[in-house]
Scaffold this motif. Structure first.
Motif, PDB file in Angstrom:
ATOM      1  N   THR A 196      67.219  61.785  46.158  1.00 28.59           N
ATOM      2  CA  THR A 196      67.703  60.173  46.070  1.00 28.59           C
ATOM      3  C   THR A 196      66.646  59.479  45.143  1.00 28.59           C
ATOM      4  O   THR A 196      65.546  60.188  44.976  1.00 28.59           O
ATOM      5  CB  THR A 196      67.494  59.603  47.607  1.00 28.59           C
ATOM      6  N   GLU A 198      64.885  56.994  45.846  1.00 25.40           N
ATOM      7  CA  GLU A 198      63.831  56.893  46.593  1.00 25.40           C
ATOM      8  C   GLU A 198      62.783  58.105  46.764  1.00 25.40           C
ATOM      9  O   GLU A 198      61.588  57.960  46.709  1.00 25.40           O
ATOM     10  CB  GLU A 198      64.248  56.467  47.932  1.00 25.40           C
ATOM     11  N   GLN A 199      63.402  59.265  46.955  1.00 25.26           N
ATOM     12  CA  GLN A 199      62.435  60.367  47.091  1.00 25.26           C
ATOM     13  C   GLN A 199      61.882  60.689  45.439  1.00 25.26           C
ATOM     14  O   GLN A 199      60.946  61.127  45.558  1.00 25.26           O
ATOM     15  CB  GLN A 199      63.449  61.657  47.481  1.00 25.26           C
ATOM     16  N   ARG A 201      60.817  58.536  43.766  1.00 21.05           N
ATOM     17  CA  ARG A 201      59.572  57.671  43.388  1.00 21.05           C
ATOM     18  C   ARG A 201      58.383  58.062  44.249  1.00 21.05           C
ATOM     19  O   ARG A 201      57.749  57.358  44.303  1.00 21.05           O
ATOM     20  CB  ARG A 201      60.124  56.186  43.581  1.00 21.05           C
ATOM     21  N   SER A 202      58.712  58.940  45.202  1.00 22.64           N
ATOM     22  CA  SER A 202      57.467  59.476  46.006  1.00 22.64           C
ATOM     23  C   SER A 202      56.706  60.519  45.561  1.00 22.64           C
ATOM     24  O   SER A 202      56.794  60.773  44.404  1.00 22.64           O
ATOM     25  CB  SER A 202      58.220  59.688  47.487  1.00 22.64           C
TER      26      SER A 202
END
Length: 248
Positions: A196, A198-199, A201-202
């Motif tokens: 995803t 979000e992942q 960006r981690s």
């Protein structure tokens, strides 16, 4: 002409004046901050990471990047910015590598172990890609401490690390190396399928066991970007050398 070999030397701050470097070969050298003046640069071939490289006062990197994108229209896809982009880039790479491997299968098997101009052979290139995929996708992102296969091949400059395979003497068959590759490619495809934004960006959870990469946290984009970039660049190297081997 006397041949001089400099290996594992620190020549930082060295000064060369009235020195002939005709026919010199440099590999894995750090040229950051080098300034060359009043030089004869004819028939020079340079490859590597370029940033702020000026020739006669002109930063040529944007020109080089634009020309590479023109020559290789899919190259721009290798700079993804979201999860969908990573999935698209990987699908392109799988397709391109399938064609390159099919081309290699058309050569005599012995040629696939032959080095061209001192570079890795075709089989060694695949062994290195298997290692890089295991390191940055399986270990760094997925957290597997030691995802190695005995045929994996780290880069030559890597120091000896416990548990890492690095046997340069063995000559596994193309099929043996491709069997390992098939598993690694499938794992990356599966990883990207569930990725995803979000992942992306981690950062990764550090793997504490000794190995490569180091036991620290990395941006997920750095890890997956390394896998994408390695597969893109090494396929170009492989195609370049297959052009030479095909003529033999």
């Amino acid at each position: 002409m006397t041949e001089h070999t400099f290996e594992d030397q620190d020549l930082s701050g060295a000064r060369f004046r009235m020195v002939s470097l005709r026919g010199a070969r440099m590999h894995a050298v750090d040229l950051a901050g080098v300034k060359i003046t009043d030089a004869w640069a004819v028939g020079v071939d340079i490859s590597g990471m370029l940033r702020d490289v000026r020739l006669n006062g002109v930063d040529v990197v944007p020109l080089v990047e634009a020309e590479l994108d023109r020559i290789h229209p899919q190259r721009a896809k290798m700079r993804p910015v979201d999860a969908d982009g990573y999935r698209e880039a990987w699908a392109i790479l799988e397709q391109l590598w399938a064609a390159t491997i099919a081309r290699a299968r058309g050569l005599d098997a012995t040629l696939l172990h032959e080095r061209v101009d001192g570079e890795w052979s075709f089989v060694e290139t695949l062994r290195h890609l298997n290692f890089g995929t295991a390191a940055w996708a399986l270990r760094a992102v997925l957290g597997e401490p030691a995802p190695w296969h005995p045929t994996d091949l780290p880069h030559d400059e890597m120091p000896e690390l416990p548990g890492l395979p690095r046997d340069r003497r063995i000559q596994p068959s193309l099929d043996e190396v491709l069997a390992v590759r098939a598993g690694r490619v499938a794992r990356v495809r599966e990883l990207l399928a569930g990725l995803t934004d979000e992942q992306l960006r981690s950062s990764t959870t550090p793997v504490t066991e000794p190995g490569y990469p180091e036991p620290e946290s990395f941006a997920v984009t750095r890890c997956l970007g390394a896998v994408i970039n390695e597969h893109w660049e090494h396929r170009l190297y492989a195609e370049r050398d297959l052009d030479v081997l095909t003529g033999r």
